[in-house]
Write an enzyme that holds these catalytic residues in place. Structure first.
Site, PDB file in Angstrom:
ATOM      1  N   ASP A 176      52.237  34.447  39.095  1.00 31.58           N
ATOM      2  CA  ASP A 176      51.310  33.410  39.535  1.00 31.58           C
ATOM      3  C   ASP A 176      51.140  32.404  38.394  1.00 31.58           C
ATOM      4  O   ASP A 176      52.073  32.199  37.611  1.00 31.58           O
ATOM      5  CB  ASP A 176      49.978  34.058  39.945  1.00 31.58           C
ATOM      6  CG  ASP A 176      49.299  33.315  41.087  1.00 31.58           C
ATOM      7  OD1 ASP A 176      48.979  32.127  40.897  1.00 31.58           O
ATOM      8  OD2 ASP A 176      49.089  33.907  42.152  1.00 31.58           O
ATOM      9  N   HIS A 251      44.343  29.465  39.975  1.00 35.99           N
ATOM     10  CA  HIS A 251      44.883  30.222  41.103  1.00 35.99           C
ATOM     11  C   HIS A 251      45.231  31.663  40.706  1.00 35.99           C
ATOM     12  O   HIS A 251      44.876  32.620  41.417  1.00 35.99           O
ATOM     13  CB  HIS A 251      46.129  29.496  41.630  1.00 35.99           C
ATOM     14  CG  HIS A 251      46.698  30.060  42.891  1.00 35.99           C
ATOM     15  ND1 HIS A 251      47.639  31.072  42.898  1.00 35.99           N
ATOM     16  CD2 HIS A 251      46.495  29.728  44.188  1.00 35.99           C
ATOM     17  CE1 HIS A 251      47.976  31.341  44.142  1.00 35.99           C
ATOM     18  NE2 HIS A 251      47.295  30.542  44.945  1.00 35.99           N
ATOM     19  N   SER A 615      47.453  32.900  50.020  1.00 36.61           N
ATOM     20  CA  SER A 615      47.450  33.325  48.622  1.00 36.61           C
ATOM     21  C   SER A 615      46.321  34.304  48.340  1.00 36.61           C
ATOM     22  O   SER A 615      46.441  35.167  47.464  1.00 36.61           O
ATOM     23  CB  SER A 615      47.276  32.119  47.690  1.00 36.61           C
ATOM     24  OG  SER A 615      48.467  31.392  47.554  1.00 36.61           O
TER      25      SER A 615
END
Length: 842
Positions: A176, A251, A615
């Site tokens: 990620d 994120h 996600s």
């Protein structure tokens, strides 16, 4: 665990070398695979039988085959040999020419990524040592209450000893945007239990200025970053992207905390307390492999390097909240470097979970393709934060915003920013000023004590305007609250609840925004001659949105969640594989946030953020898979996938069918019952997955046979796996997985499945509902299967009508001890007779 690695200096030197030695305008990054097997395959002869294996009986035996965790990872001689061969190939083929090798892949695939010209690529492709050569491609990124919604505190956690041990000994690898190691969700000092680093994990922690010594601990056990392909393209921004595992986006920190963040971390945003957060497996360990970045996303060459390293380090699970930017080119979607390296990861015993993508709700929009990857779609869960706007005409309009309400029951006058400008403000500035981004142009005397109305335009979506700046403007001009109405040109944009430190809300619906503005305009009193506004008679009261409400209509498939059927190739032919595999909470999810996170501008500077997407759904499954792996350490990746799939629920909290949103605009008004192409097997049931009863197990050889069954795939399979294809007619529907998908039912089809009993001895009976236009029969319709034993099942499907529309059914295996396994059944095209002309016999 940690070592000083001057990664930023290495990357700068790579870039300098590139600029000095390879300035051709047509140079590009290629991923090259070689024919010799990678290390994970080379040492594959060594296997062992799991403790649950029993002697073969009449129904067969359950033999769990696993490789010793360190068999190939600790022996580096063969890996070094492969790297020498790669370097030798480059030197011999490109003798005297300029090139730049970025990565050596040696554990899951044998190959490398290299910056070369198309002419050099052609030379390499002609070498007999080279198996495959492909252009690099880009990829992109695709909680306080979800543990309760999934029943963990009184279900899965309670059964296994509580959150203090949930996931213990399991390492989840996250590919990620990195991690903020200072966040309390990743501290190792909060646990009262002994918390050793698992012996099977051998990863390291990079040490840089942004990621100093001490960043890793017994919770965060490894951290690396991969950016060579991005740097070589000149896309890496060291100021924003950080040449280290540190998360400059947010994120990665968010997704990691959803799966394995610590239990009981207070969620405080904009000074408001929203409960306590926990990951699904709060006692699991975290290893971070940063390969995506804020400014540009990422590239396959870096992602493959991250996957290869994660497997070599010894992770148990790989979580990818990323998808390719485009459908892979070639014979089939499965043949791309990312999916094929993940196939090798599965061969090594690693469970792989990936986000389905956020490109729904159109059919065939799924961006995770291969049957060895567990693909997760996004659903809503039952917690919502609603605030309301009560107008002077008693009309109520719903909004979004994590904000307090105005004082008491009092009504306050409304004034739009475009009607509150100072006299010298020109009309040319109206669009910008209507967004309330600059208080210097607004008349404070006119606004004082009123609710300020601002436009929410496309500029907010693009990050050119912000809610935070509008709130600052409102405070500067003494407004008592803020209302944002949706510009009619902003459609299909998913709006997360946004924190506000003063009364406010956003009206997310363009239709409701029109109703609101019609009321406001109709309440204005204007001078009959000049038409200028002389009085603002519209009033409203904002009812706050800090308290959560709970809905019984959840779960439901969100409109943005990508859908099946699974596209087999770029012509969009249907594969005989169900995608997604499952849905999990992905909408309005609280998660940890990087201290410098910028992915969601409204949460900048906060320690938690609420965002949405597949996600967020994928790490829920990664964490739950850790709980299964902890309870059943000998389970293969396919067995874990089966346990999650067969126990999924098909119903919402009101016992009605799970619904799927079908449109961007007014999605709750455009929904219908979800099909397997929307939700896969259904919504994850965390507690039931820990006691599945029966499992469907599939091995690496089965996946290779499936790939060999694709017409013309022999050379590609040989290139990626080193296996020579035998004659294979296997399709996706022949894989021993807990779903049956048939893209073309030509008259009749026989499907075989084998189930293995991982519980006590049990009697099962079988029931089914046939897809429209087809009939189904099952043999045997009832059976007894002893613990550890297997049972073969035969399903016969016959087309009863000609149709090109997909229809769905299901098969249920119900045990007398309470276990049940549900198998989704999907048939797309049906043909009742063979239309091929036949020669008449004399």
């Amino acid at each position: 665990m940690e070592r000083g690695v001057a990664v930023h200096l290495l990357l700068l030197s790579l870039l300098g070398l590139y600029l000095r030695c390879l300035c051709q305008e047509d140079a590009a990054v290629y991923i090259v695979t070689m024919k010799q097997p990678p290390a994970a395959h080379y040492y594959d002869q060594v296997k062992w039988f799991g403790s649950s294996a029993v002697s073969a009986g009449a129904s067969g035996a359950f033999n769990t085959l696993n490789k010793p965790r360190n068999a190939s990872r600790t022996n580096t001689s063969y890996s070094s040999y492969l790297i020498r061969l790669q370097n030798l190939l480059l030197r011999r083929t490109l003798r005297g020419e300029k090139y730049l090798k970025l990565y050596s892949y040696h554990y899951l695939i044998n190959g490398f990524s290299v910056l070369i010209t198309p002419q050099q690529a052609d030379k390499l492709s002609r070498r007999h040592e080279v198996a495959n050569l492909m252009l690099d491609f880009s990829v992109r990124t695709a909680t306080t209450h979800t543990p309760e919604f999934l029943g963990l505190p009184h279900g899965a956690w309670a059964q296994e000893g509580g959150p203090e041990v949930a996931g213990e000994g399991i390492v989840i690898g996250f590919i990620d945007t990195g991690i903020d190691p200072t966040h309390p969700s990743f501290s190792d000092t909060l646990s009262i239990n002994h918390y050793p680093v698992p012996a099977h994990f051998s990863g390291i922690c990079e040490v840089t200025r942004d990621f100093p010594s001490g960043s890793c601990n017994r919770k965060l056990v490894g951290a690396r970053h991969f950016a060579a392909s991005a740097i070589i393209r000149g896309m890496f921004n060291a100021t924003q992207d950080y040449a280290s595992p540190f998360d400059g986006d947010g994120h990665g920190t968010h997704t990691t905390s959803i799966a394995a963040g610590n239990h009981g971390i207070p969620v405080i945003v904009s000074g408001h307390h929203f409960g306590n957060a926990s990951g699904m497996a709060p006692h699991a360990h975290i290893a971070v492999y940063k390969a995506l970045y804020k400014s540009f996303g990422g590239f396959a060459a870096d992602v493959v390097a991250a996957i290869d390293q994660a497997a070599q380090d010894g992770v148990d699970i790989i979580s990818l909240s990323i998808t390719p930017n485009r459908r892979p080119w070639g014979l089939a979607t499965f043949f791309n470097p990312i999916d094929m390296s993940l196939l090798s990861a599965v061969k090594s015993g690693i469970f792989v979970v990936q986000a389905a993508g956020n490109t729904g709700p159109s059919p065939k929009s799924v961006s995770s393709f291969s049957p060895w990857i567990f693909t997760v779609g996004a659903s809503a869960h039952d917690r919502v934060y609603n605030n309301w706007l009560l107008l002077g005409n008693n009309l109520t309009i719903s909004g979004v915003g994590l904000a307090p309400g105005t004082d008491g029951d009092s009504m306050f006058p409304l004034i739009a920013a475009i009607h509150a400008m100072k006299n010298n403000t020109t009309v040319a500035n109206d669009m910008y000023l209507g967004e309330c981004q600059d208080s210097s142009y607004l008349d404070e005397d006119l606004i004082d004590g009123k609710i300020l109305i601002c436009s929410y335009s496309i500029r907010f979506v693009l990050g050119l305007s912000s809610i935070k700046q509008a709130l600052e403007t409102a405070k500067n001009v003494s407004a008592v609250g803020v209302i944002f109405y949706m510009d009619p040109f902003v459609t299909g944009f998913h709006l997360n609840p946004i924190p506000m430190d003063m009364p406010g809300l956003i009206i997310p619906s363009t239709d409701d925004s029109k109703v609101f503005f019609d009321y406001y305009n109709s309440s204005l009193v204007r001078d009959e001659m000049s038409k200028s506004i002389i009085k603002y008679c519209g009033v409203a009261n904002i009812l706050g949105g800090l308290k959560a409400n709970y809905s019984n209509t959840s779960p439901k498939v969100m409109y943005y969640s990508a859908r099946g059927p699974d596209p087999e190739d770029n012509s969009l032919a249907d594969a005989d594989i169900m995608k997604p595999n499952l849905i999990a909470p992905g909408n309005f999810i609280w998660g940890a946030w990087s201290s410098v996170g910028t992915d969601s501008a409204e949460f900048e500077g906060e320690s938690f953020a609420m965002i949405s997407g597949t996600s967020m759904a994928a790490p829920h499954i990664a964490g739950l898979a850790a709980l299964i792996k902890q309870k059943f350490p000998s389970f293969s990746p396919s067995a874990i996938a089966s346990a999650l799939s067969t126990t999924a629920t098909l119903y919402d909290r009101q016992d009605g069918p799970i619904m799927a949103q079908r449109a961007y605009r007014n999605p709750d008004s455009n929904q219908s019952p979800a099909t397997p192409f929307d939700m896969g097997s259904g919504f994850v049931n965390a507690t039931a997955a820990l006691d599945p009863g029966l499992i469907f197990d599939t091995g690496y050889d089965d996946f290779v046979s499936f790939l060999c069954g694709i017409n013309g795939s022999g050379p590609i399979v040989l290139n990626y796996t080193g296996r020579t294809c035998e004659v294979s007619n296997m399709t996706g529907s022949d894989l021993n997985i807990p779903s049956i998908t048939i893209s073309l039912l030509n008259q009749s089809r026989v499907i075989m499945r084998t189930v293995t009993n991982v519980a006590n001895d049990e009697y099962y009976h079988v029931s089914w509902s046939a897809p429209y236009g087809a009939s189904v029969s099952v043999v045997p319709a009832q059976f007894f299967v002893a613990s550890g034993q297997q049972q073969n099942l035969t399903f016969v499907l016959n087309a009863t009508m000609n149709s090109s529309f997909a229809s769905f059914g299901r098969i249920g295996l119900y045990g007398n001890l309470g276990h049940k396994s549900i198998i989704p059944l999907s048939v797309i095209s049906k043909i009742t007779h063979d239309a091929t002309p036949r020669r008449r016999k004399c």
